[in-house]
Design an enzyme around this catalytic site. Structure first.
Site, PDB file in Angstrom:
ATOM      1  N   GLU A  60       0.842  -1.248  -0.031  1.00 30.75           N
ATOM      2  CA  GLU A  60       0.002   0.081  -0.026  1.00 30.75           C
ATOM      3  C   GLU A  60       0.701   1.259   0.220  1.00 30.75           C
ATOM      4  OE1 GLU A  60      -0.662  -2.698   1.834  1.00 30.75           O
ATOM      5  OE2 GLU A  60      -2.565  -3.363   0.925  1.00 30.75           O
ATOM      6  N   HIS A 129     -10.310  -5.511   9.817  1.00 29.98           N
ATOM      7  CA  HIS A 129     -11.003  -5.161   8.687  1.00 29.98           C
ATOM      8  C   HIS A 129     -12.278  -4.620   8.697  1.00 29.98           C
ATOM      9  CE1 HIS A 129      -8.135  -8.229   7.494  1.00 29.98           C
ATOM     10  NE2 HIS A 129      -8.319  -7.862   6.158  1.00 29.98           N
TER      11      HIS A 129
HETATM   12  C1  LIG Z   1      -1.951  -5.005   3.942  1.00 29.35           C
HETATM   13  C2  LIG Z   1      -3.013  -5.535   3.281  1.00 29.35           C
HETATM   14  N1  LIG Z   1      -3.401  -5.493   1.921  1.00 29.35           N
HETATM   15  C3  LIG Z   1      -4.401  -6.136   1.500  1.00 29.35           C
HETATM   16  C4  LIG Z   1      -5.062  -6.978   1.956  1.00 29.35           C
HETATM   17  C5  LIG Z   1      -5.881  -7.805   1.406  1.00 29.35           C
HETATM   18  N2  LIG Z   1      -5.867  -9.130   1.112  1.00 29.35           N
HETATM   19  C6  LIG Z   1      -6.209 -10.088   1.894  1.00 29.35           C
HETATM   20  S1  LIG Z   1      -5.397 -11.532   1.536  1.00 29.35           S
HETATM   21  C7  LIG Z   1      -4.648 -10.691  -0.010  1.00 29.35           C
HETATM   22  C8  LIG Z   1      -3.872 -11.669  -0.697  1.00 29.35           C
HETATM   23  C9  LIG Z   1      -2.434 -12.275   0.230  1.00 29.35           C
HETATM   24  O1  LIG Z   1      -1.716 -13.188  -0.620  1.00 29.35           O
HETATM   25  P1  LIG Z   1      -0.681 -14.252  -0.195  1.00 29.35           P
HETATM   26  O2  LIG Z   1       0.145 -13.533   0.516  1.00 29.35           O
HETATM   27  O3  LIG Z   1      -0.032 -14.823  -1.071  1.00 29.35           O
HETATM   28  O4  LIG Z   1      -1.425 -15.200   0.987  1.00 29.35           O
HETATM   29  P2  LIG Z   1      -2.475 -16.368   0.496  1.00 29.35           P
HETATM   30  O5  LIG Z   1      -3.992 -15.662   0.496  1.00 29.35           O
HETATM   31  O6  LIG Z   1      -2.171 -16.754  -1.081  1.00 29.35           O
HETATM   32  O7  LIG Z   1      -2.332 -17.334   1.505  1.00 29.35           O
HETATM   33  C10 LIG Z   1      -4.705  -9.641   0.288  1.00 29.35           C
HETATM   34  C11 LIG Z   1      -4.158  -8.735  -1.079  1.00 29.35           C
HETATM   35  C12 LIG Z   1      -4.871  -7.364   3.266  1.00 29.35           C
HETATM   36  N3  LIG Z   1      -5.433  -8.231   3.991  1.00 29.35           N
HETATM   37  N4  LIG Z   1      -3.713  -6.645   4.014  1.00 29.35           N
END
Ligand SMILES: Cc1ncc(C[n+]2csc(CCOP(=O)(O)OP(=O)(O)O)c2C)c(N)n1
Ligand SMILES: Cc1ncc(C[n+]2csc(CCOP(=O)(O)OP(=O)(O)O)c2C)c(N)n1
Ligand SMILES: [Mg+2]
Ligand SMILES: [Mg+2]
Lengths: 323, 335, 323, 335
Positions: A60, A129
C-alpha cells in the site's frame, strides 16, 4: 434515469473519466485482471489496457507513493486501496507526502490524486477489517475527504474527485455497493463539500454520512410515527465540510444528533458538536448529542458486532433524550 | 562529427564545470553553520560537504528533461541541477524568494523547471514517488529518466523494498542512487543492515546493482550515465551504491563523536574537490590559475547568494493559508 | 527534591524501571550508542548492555512490530520512535496490531508495550516533522495515550506506563526536554488517567496538555491582570480521559476553552466540547470554545510557524469572547 | 540407543500422525463451505485445502515450546499444532468456547498453551511480530524457535523487508516459511514480484533461502527441521519457500476463475493427502485398512467438532466491552 447500484455508478464514473482524460489511470491490488475485489473496476482492463489499469503487488505504501509521484509528474491517478483498513499501512504516504507536498514546496507541486477505499463494518470481518477512518483523514490538512451514500453521489462525487487538483480520500462503504438508485447518464457532477438534506424535518437534525444515512432515515421513520420530524443531513464528506447546510438546519430544528459508524470517541462527531456549539449556541434548545460505534476493536461474533455498530433504535433513543 | 581536439575541449569545459559545481556546493554548505549560529537559518540543516562528487556526477549524467528526487540532504543536489544558490540560500532563510517560497526550508526544496522533484524528510518516503514519476514517463512513452537519491539508512525501510520491486516489475526508467556515507545519524551501516555491501540488495529484484567510488566525480558520472542510458532505452531500473562520507555531523546539531578522528582523517584525504583539481591540472584539462579563478568566483557567488537571501522579504502573513489546497477551479466548489 | 529536566526525569524512569524489572528493555533508532537523538537514553547502553538497549535500523513498522511480538512473548519493551512523525510509518502496527491483539484474541494476548515519541512544533522543522498526533491515537480503542508536561509527571507517568499491561503511546514534546522541575527521587508513580489542576481559578477553565499547559498558564497570568481567574487543567493524557476533574472545574467556572497544539479541526478539543456539552450543558454560561493549531501543513518560515501554533494571546482572545 | 526396528516403528507412528493431521485439516476445511452457506459461519473464510502438507510438515518439526505465527489462512496451522477442532470450529461459529472466545473468527485464532501466537489479517503485518518473539527468546537465552508462516503476496510488503533484515541483524531464532500457492487473491506471483523464485529474496539479508515441495509433507518436515535446528543452535534465521497450491478460491467468496481448469487439474493430481497415503502403504508404514480407519475417525471427529460448535453458547453481551484493556491492576488507576 437508470436505476443502478453504487458499484455500477462508480464504474461509470471511472469509465467516463478515463475516456474523457487520458491522464486518468487506475492502480491497485487486483483492480485489473480480477476487476477489483468489489468488482468496481469491472470491464476497465479490457477496455483501457494494462497501462491504464495497473495491477499492483500488495504494497500500500508503494501504491500510494507511486500514485503520488505519477500525480506530481502530471497524471491523474485513481488508486484503489482494497479496503481502508490498509490505508493505515500507507498512512505515512498519505499524511506526510500526498497531503503536504503542495504546501511544503510553496505551491509548486500538485497532487491530483484520488484514493478510493471501501470500509465500514457489518460483515463480521473483525478487528483489523472493519474500520471507518473518516475522522483520521479529516484531521490532516491538505486532504479532501469525500464520502458518498447513494449511487448518484457515488458517480457525481467520484467524477468531481478525479477532476479535483487536490488529493481526495474517497471513502466507500462495503455495505452499500449493492444499493440501487437513479443515476443520471453521462456528465453528472456533484461538487465536493456540499451536504444534502435527505429528509426535511422540523424537530431535530440528524447529521451523518455513508451507511449511517440509511440508519438515520430509518430512525426518522420511526420517530415520525410519534410525530417527531427529524431532518437528515448527509454531509457527503468532511473536507470540505459544509457547515452552512448543517447550521441552516439546526437553526430551524434547534436540536441535533450526529451519527457516525466509527468509534465515538475522538471521532468526527465531536468536531460537528464543537462547531455547532460555537456558531449556534443560542439557537440550541438542547445539547447536541452523538451516536457512534462502540469504543472497542470490532468483534467477530455477529451479535457483538451488531451491538458495536449504531442502529436506528440507538439513534431514536438519543433523539428522545433531547426532544 | 567532432574532431578529437574539439571533443577534448568540450570535455575539458564540462570537467571544469563539474569542478565548479563541486566548489559551489562546498562553499554554500560551509557558509551555513555560521548563518545557523547567527539564527538566520533554522530548523534541521543536513550538509552535503564531502558528498559533492556524487551529486555533481549524477547531475552531469542527466539531460535537462530528466528528473531528480532526493531525501533532505539536498542543497548540493538542487544546486548541481542548476538552481541559483541565491534562491536556495533564501529558502534556508525562509524567505519568499526561496525555491519553496520559504515554506520548505533546508529539507524541502523543489524546482519544477529544473525537474528537481523535491527533497523529502521521511527516510525512504520518496522512493515510491520516484517510481511513480518513472511510471508517468513510461505512461507517456517519453524518454526521460528519474534518478532517486537516498542514504544507506533508507535501504532498511520497507518502502525501499516496495519501490525496488515495483520499479523492476514495471520496468520504469528509474536509477536508484544510494549515497552510502557510512552512517544513518549515529548508526553505522553494519549495525543497521544485515548485508554490508548495500549494492547487493538489488539481487532481490533482479535489478542490476553496482558500487562506485563516491569521492570520484568521474566514476560516479560514468556509472550513472550508463544506468541512465539503460533506463532511457527501456532497459528498466538499476541501483548504484556510491561510497562516500559526510565531512560534518548528521545535522548541524550533531557533534559526530561516534566517528573516530582517524576515520575522518582518512576520508578527508579523499576529499573529492582538491583531488579532482589535481587531476584536472595533471591531465592538462586546466591550469592552476583557472582552478584558483573558479574557487574565487564561487566564493564570491555564495557571498552574493547570502546577500540576496538577506535582502529578500519574508513571505506575507497570509501565505500561512495559501497552498494548502489548489486554487478553486472553474465549475464547482473545490471541484 | 532535586530540580531536574524532563530529559533527566525520563532517563531516571527508564533506568529505575530497567533496574526493577529485567523484562524491560529499550529499542529504537540511535537509542544506544548515540544515546537517543534527544539524549533521553543517556548512559543506559553503558549500564545495561546491548541486549537491553537495542539500536535498530530505520524501520518504524519493524521496530513497533518487533516490540509488539516481544511483548506478546512476555517482555516489557519501551520502543522509542525518534519522533512521533514517524509513528505514522508504523501506524498499521500501532492501530491494527498493538491496539487490537488483546481483544481480537479474546483476552489471551497482552501487549505491555510503551511507545515513546517526541513531537510538536516550534523548531522550524516543516510539514513532515512538526506533528502532534494525540487525537489520532486517542481515536483507537486499546491504546492508552499519555502526555506529560512537567518533569515530575514525565517520570511518574512513564513509570506507570511501563508497568501498565496496556500498550501506551507516551507522547513527549520536543520543546519540553530542557524544562526543569522538582522530581521525587526513586519510586514516584503518577497514575494514568488522572488530570491535574495546574492553577486554580473561578472564571473559566482552560483544558489542555503538553506544551500548551505553559501557554495556558501564561494566558492565565495575562487574564489575571484584568481580574479574570482562569483554572488550568492539565489532562496529562487522553486515554484514560479524566472527565471527572474537567467537569468539576467547569461546573465551578461555568466556562471553558480547550487548547491543543495540533490542527484544530477534528482534533481532541472537539471530543472535550462534546462531552462537556452533553454532561454539563445546563452548567455552561457560554459555548465551550477551542484554540488549536492552524489547519495547514507546518510551514518552515519562523513567523509563519509561530502564527500556526497557539500562543497565550490567542488563548486570551478566545477567553475574552466568553467571559 | 534404539534398534532400527524400534525407530522404524516410532517413525511409522509419527508418519501416521502426519497423515491423520492432514486428513483432519482437510475434513475440517471441506466442512466449512456448507456451514458458511447456512449462515453458521460468517466473515472472511480462507481455506487451507491443498496446503496441508506445509502446515503439518512445519508443526511436526517443532517442539512443544516452539512458537508458530501465521497470517489469516490458519485453521490448518492451529489444528496441526494440536488445537481441538471443536474449539476451532466454535471460533468460526463465533461462540464463547472458540479459541478466541468468538471475538476473532476465522482470521484471528490464538492459543497460548500451544504457543500458537495468532492468525493476523494484515498481509505481512505479523512478520515483525515473529521477529519480536524471536528476540524475546534470544533475550531470555532459551532455546525455543519461532516459525512464521505467510503467503507469496506478503513478500512484496515493506514489513517483509524490515523483518528479514532485523531477524538477520539480531540473529534471532526465526524460520520464515513462505507458502507460495501461486497467487495473492487473483494476482499470480510473476505479476506481483520482480523475482519469480521467491526463495531468492533472502539474498538481500545474507539469510539462507531454500525451496521445498510444499505438496510433500516429508520434504517440508525435513527442510523445516534443519532450519529449526540451525535457529535453535544460534545459527540465526532462515527462509524457506514451500511451493504449494490452494484447491479453493482465495476466500469462500472467490470463484477463482483466474486459474485454468488445466492448472487446477495438475495440482489436484499432486494432492498431498492421497499421495502420502500411497507412500505410507507402499513403504510399508501402514496398511490400507489403517488409512481407511484414520479417514473415518477424522471425518467423525469433525462432525463432533461441528456439534460442539453448534451446542456452544454465544459470548455474553457484556463481552463487547471486555478485553479492550487489561484488567485494572493493583496500585493505581489503569497503572
Ligand atoms: C496490507 C493488506 N493489504 C491487502 C489485504 C487484502 N488481502 C487479503 S489476503 C490478500 C492476498 C494475500 O496473498 P498471499 O500473501 O499470497 O496469501 P494467500 O492468501 O495466498 O495465502 C490480500 C491482498 C490485506 N489483508 N492486507
Ligand atoms: C521514517 C523516518 N525515520 C527516522 C527519521 C529520522 N532521521 C532523519 S535522517 C536519519 C538518518 C538517515 O540516514 P541515511 O539514510 O543514511 O541518510 P544520511 O543522513 O546519511 O544522508 C534518521 C534516522 C526520519 N527522518 N524518517
Ligand atoms: Mg547515511
Ligand atoms: Mg498466495
Amino acid at each position: 434515469m437508470a436505476e443502478i447500484t453504487c458499484r455500477e455508478a462508480l464504474n461509470q464514473a471511472l469509465r467516463e473519466e478515463m475516456e474523457r482524460d487520458p491522464a486518468v489511470f487506475l492502480l491497485g491490488e487486483d483492480v485489473g485482471l480480477y476487476e477489483g475485489s468489489f468488482k468496481v473496476s469491472r470491464g476497465l482492463l479490457a477496455k483501457f489496457g494494462e497501462k491504464r489499469v495497473l495491477d499492483t503487488p500488495i504494497a500500500e505504501a508503494g501504491i500510494v507513493g507511486l500514485a503520488c509521484g505519477a500525480a506530481l509528474a502530471g497524471l491523474r491517478p485513481v488508486a484503489e486501496l482494497m479496503t481502508v483498513n490498509f490505508a493505515v499501512v500507507a498512512m505515512d504516504q498519505i499524511m506526510n507526502h500526498v497531503a503536504v507536498v503542495r504546501y511544503m514546496f510553496g505551491g509548486q507541486a500538485s497532487v491530483p490524486l484520488t484514493i478510493r477505499a471501501p470500509g465500514g463494518g457489518g460483515h463480521q470481518l473483525g478487528a483489523q477489517h472493519s474500520h471507518s477512518l473518516e475522522a483520521l483523514f479529516a484531521h490532516c490538512p491538505g486532504l479532501r475527504v469525500v464520502v458518498p451514500s447513494v449511487p448518484a453521489d457515488a458517480k457525481g462525487l467520484l467524477k468531481s474527485a478525479i477532476r479535483s487538483d487536490d488529493p481526495v480520500l474517497f471513502l466507500e462503504h462495503e455495505g452499500l455497493y449493492g444499493v440501487k438508485g437513479e443515476v443520471p447518464e453521462g456528465e453528472h457532477l456533484v461538487p465536493l463539500g456540499v451536504a444534502e438534506v435527505k429528509r426535511p424535518g422540523r424537530d431535530v437534525t440528524l447529521v451523518t454520512l455513508s451507511r449511517m444515512v440509511y440508519v438515520c432515515l430509518e430512525a426518522a421513520e420511526l420517530l415520525a410515527r410519534d410525530g417527531i420530524e427529524a431532518e437528515v443531513v448527509d454531509l457527503r464528506g468532511l473536507n470540505p465540510l459544509d457547515m452552512a447546510t448543517v447550521l441552516t438546519s439546526v437553526r430551524k430544528t434547534r436540536r441535533a444528533v450526529t451519527v457516525e459508524e466509527s468509534w465515538l470517541s475522538f471521532g468526527w462527531g465531536g468536531e460537528l458538536v464543537a462547531r455547532l456549539m460555537e456558531e449556534a449556541f443560542d439557537d440550541l434548545d438542547a445539547p447536541v448529542l452523538r451516536v457512534g460505534g462502540a469504543d472497542v476493536p470490532m468483534p467477530y461474533n455477529k451479535q457483538l458486532e451488531q451491538a458495536a455498530i449504531p442502529d436506528a433504535a440507538r439513534v431514536v433513543a438519543r433523539v428522545r433524550e433531547i426532544v | 562529427m567532432k574532431t578529437t581536439q574539439e571533443r577534448t575541449l568540450l570535455e575539458g569545459r564540462e570537467l571544469l564545470t563539474m569542478y565548479r559545481d563541486m566548489v559551489r556546493i562546498r562553499e554554500f554548505e560551509e557558509a551555513c553553520p555560521k548563518l545557523y549560529s547567527e539564527g538566520k537559518v533554522g530548523g534541521f540543516l543536513h550538509l552535503y560537504s564531502g558528498q559533492e562528487a556524487v551529486g555533481v556526477g549524477v547531475a552531469h549524467a542527466l539531460h535537462h528533461e530528466d528528473y531528480l528526487v532526493s531525501a533532505y540532504r539536498e542543497h548540493g543536489l538542487i544546486i548541481a541541477r542548476g538552481a541559483d544558490p541565491g534562491r536556495v540560500m533564501a529558502e534556508l532563510f525562509g524567505k519568499a524568494t526561496g525555491v519553496s517560497k520559504g515554506k520548505g526550508g533546508s529539507m524541502h526544496m523543489f524546482d519544477p523547471d529544473l525537474r528537481f522533484m523535491g527533497g523529502y524528510g521521511i527516510v525512504g518516503g520518496h522512493l515510491p514517488l520516484a517510481v511513480g514519476i518513472g511510471y508517468a514517463i513510461f505512461y507517456r512513452g517519453s524518454d526521460e529518466v528519474v534518478v532517486c537519491m537516498f542514504g544507506d539508512g533508507a535501504t532498511n525501510q520497507g518502502v525501499f523494498h516496495e519501490a525496488m520491486n515495483m520499479a523492476a516489475l514495471y520496468r520504469v526508467p528509474v536509477v536508484f542512487v544510494c549515497e552510502n556515507n557510512g552512517y544513518g545519524i549515529g548508526t553505522s551501516v553494519v549495525r543497521a543492515s544485515s548485508v554490508e555491501q548495500l549494492y547487493k540488495k538489488s539481487c532481490a529484484y533482479e535489478t542490476p546493482g553496482s558500487k562506485v567510488d563516491g569521492m570520484d566525480v568521474l566514476a560516479v558520472y560514468d556509472a550513472v550515465r550508463q544506468a541512465v542510458q539503460r533506463a532511457r532505452e527501456g532497459g528498466g531500473p538499476s541501483y548504484i551504491e556510491a561510497i562516500t562520507y559526510r565531512f560534518r555531523g548528521h545535522s548541524i546539531s550533531d557533534p559526530g563523536t561516534y566517528r573516530s578522528e582517524q576515520e575522518k582523517k582518512i576520508w578527508h584525504e579523499r576529499d573529492p574537490i582538491p583531488n579532482f583539481a589535481e587531476f584536472l591540472v595533471a591531465a592538462g584539462h586546466a591550469v592552476r590559475s583557472q582552478i584558483e579563478a573558479i574557487d574565487g568566483e564561487e566564493k564570491a557567488g555564495i557571498e552574493a547568494a547570502i546577500r540576496f537571501a538577506e535582502g529578500s522579504p519574508d513571505p506575507a502573513p497570509e501565505e500561512l493559508w495559501n497552498d494548502v489546497y489548489a486554487p478553486v477551479q472553474e465549475g464547482g466548489a473545490h471541484g
